[in-house]
Scaffold this active site. Sequence first.
Site, PDB file in Angstrom:
ATOM      1  N   CYS A 149      26.229  -0.147   0.423  1.00 57.44           N
ATOM      2  CA  CYS A 149      27.672  -0.174   0.631  1.00 57.44           C
ATOM      3  C   CYS A 149      28.411   0.945  -0.086  1.00 57.44           C
ATOM      4  O   CYS A 149      27.953   1.471  -1.088  1.00 57.44           O
ATOM      5  CB  CYS A 149      28.263  -1.485   0.132  1.00 57.44           C
ATOM      6  N   GLY A 151      26.356   3.712   3.848  1.00 57.23           N
ATOM      7  CA  GLY A 151      26.259   2.607   4.792  1.00 57.23           C
ATOM      8  C   GLY A 151      26.670   3.067   6.169  1.00 57.23           C
ATOM      9  O   GLY A 151      27.791   3.541   6.349  1.00 57.23           O
ATOM     10  N   GLY A 187      27.183  -3.586  -4.193  1.00 52.90           N
ATOM     11  CA  GLY A 187      26.281  -4.203  -5.158  1.00 52.90           C
ATOM     12  C   GLY A 187      25.684  -5.476  -4.583  1.00 52.90           C
ATOM     13  O   GLY A 187      25.685  -5.678  -3.369  1.00 52.90           O
ATOM     14  N   TYR A 221      18.621   9.732  -5.395  1.00 46.44           N
ATOM     15  CA  TYR A 221      18.708   9.748  -3.942  1.00 46.44           C
ATOM     16  C   TYR A 221      20.028   9.236  -3.347  1.00 46.44           C
ATOM     17  O   TYR A 221      20.554   9.832  -2.426  1.00 46.44           O
ATOM     18  CB  TYR A 221      17.558   8.922  -3.366  1.00 46.44           C
TER      19      TYR A 221
END
Length: 494
Positions: A19, A45, A121, A260
């Site tokens: 997200c 996302g 999260g 990443y």
Amino acid sequence: MMMADRAAPFDDDKLHEECGCFGVWGHGDAAAVTALGLHALQHRGQEAAGIVSLNGGQFYSHRAVGLVDHDFSKRSVIDALPGQAAVGHVRYSTTGASEIRNVQPLYADYAFGGLAIAHNGNLTNAMGLKKRLVNEGSLFQSTSDTEVLVHLIARSHRQEVLDRLTDAVFQIEGAWSLVALFADALIGVRDPLGIRPLVLGRLGNGWVLASETVALDIMGAELVRDVAPGEIVIIDDDGPRSIHPFREQPQRFCVFEYVYFARPDSVLENRGVYEVRKRIGEELAKESPVGADLVVPVPDSGVPAAIGFAQASGIPFELGIIRNHYVGRTFIEPTDQIRHLGVKLKHNANRSMLAGKRVVLVDDSIVRGTTSTKIVEMVRAAGASEVHMRIASPPTTYSCFYGVDTPEREKLLAARHDVAEMAELIGVDSLAFLSIDGLYRATGEAGRNNRQPQFCDACFTGEYPTPLRDAVNRGEGRAEHATPATDSLVETVA
Ligand code: SF4
């Protein structure tokens, strides 16, 4: 968000951030600004996006499955989201239109007014809390862990909205960076360990909150600072103010953001992501040198580390693999046979560079190992005489429970094999991973403080910084109920 083992079409075999959040207060074109912010956060996302705006006490919502551009580049959609404040969200884990109820921001009507909430999260005790809430009569509209917060706020006995929110976040565990919009304020909250990022920015006379600084850059907003771990920042017409209701603890920011997840042009926790990635490559070259003719990144995520590796080793950097940027996640639902071809749709060997060369491939991580195997086959087929692989992170041996899409542990290649076995399975002449200390050094630390690690690095070490109460039962016990009518939300759903 729920942990999942989805094989996306042409699976790139990466961990995926689930997200990104954005919020703005005090801008005349809040929804358009939010759409821009979400566009910059698209890498966090790609499967759904939503915006809720606020205009004169009335909330307006539009949520859609698909990329941000798909709906939110349309003037008609933005015009239907009026107001000077808005909150938005991009999401990875929605898998289809039937899951629109999980697309954020989630909206709820309370006795004290409306609330829209966006979450980056994962709550590690959401299932237990949900069970309790359902037993007490709560009706859930989604399968998202974020909705637990909505109900905890509703059930708080405190009078003030901020006290209710504080009450709610004291009951949750895990990782959360929240951006919430109430009728009279935009609120940002970060979990006490600061696992996921959240930054505060200034946009003209207004203010923005965003998961990464790239969302500020796209609109010319100025970075003010990272929201601190455990901080609640309240933004209204008087500007931002903060409370710090949690006991102060050493931060455990997700180190994989540097490896990443985050965009390389973001600055998180005062570190430029690109610089950290380049230093990772330098550390890797020092730790695991190899005689070779070319350093070749697995694009795009391996590029900065490969540049660092090439500079530190003196081996020339070349684009020996070219990535096709136009392969979408939803190209087609592949058959097994077509899936096998998938990596060639996304990556192609640059034969003229590779033929007869000893190649060092640099990639950010190995998850299942499926893509690495195909990339190595492809590079060998293009004529490389030797193929060595260097990985810009330690072996990924544990699942993430903090908002990252991870396969079950037994599907992680490094959880089942040592480095020599992995080298054989992938088909390389040599394989080496960055050490955990090397990773910490790349962030500017002297190394990992094993008594009190400076980051969350649980996917490499198994040392999770919070309890994982739901982990075993995740995905069960999510009873669904009818959606109650709301009276102050105008919603359009794509
Ligand atoms: Fe990041 Fe790994 Fe920790 Fe998850 S487990 S928050 S991916 S470092």
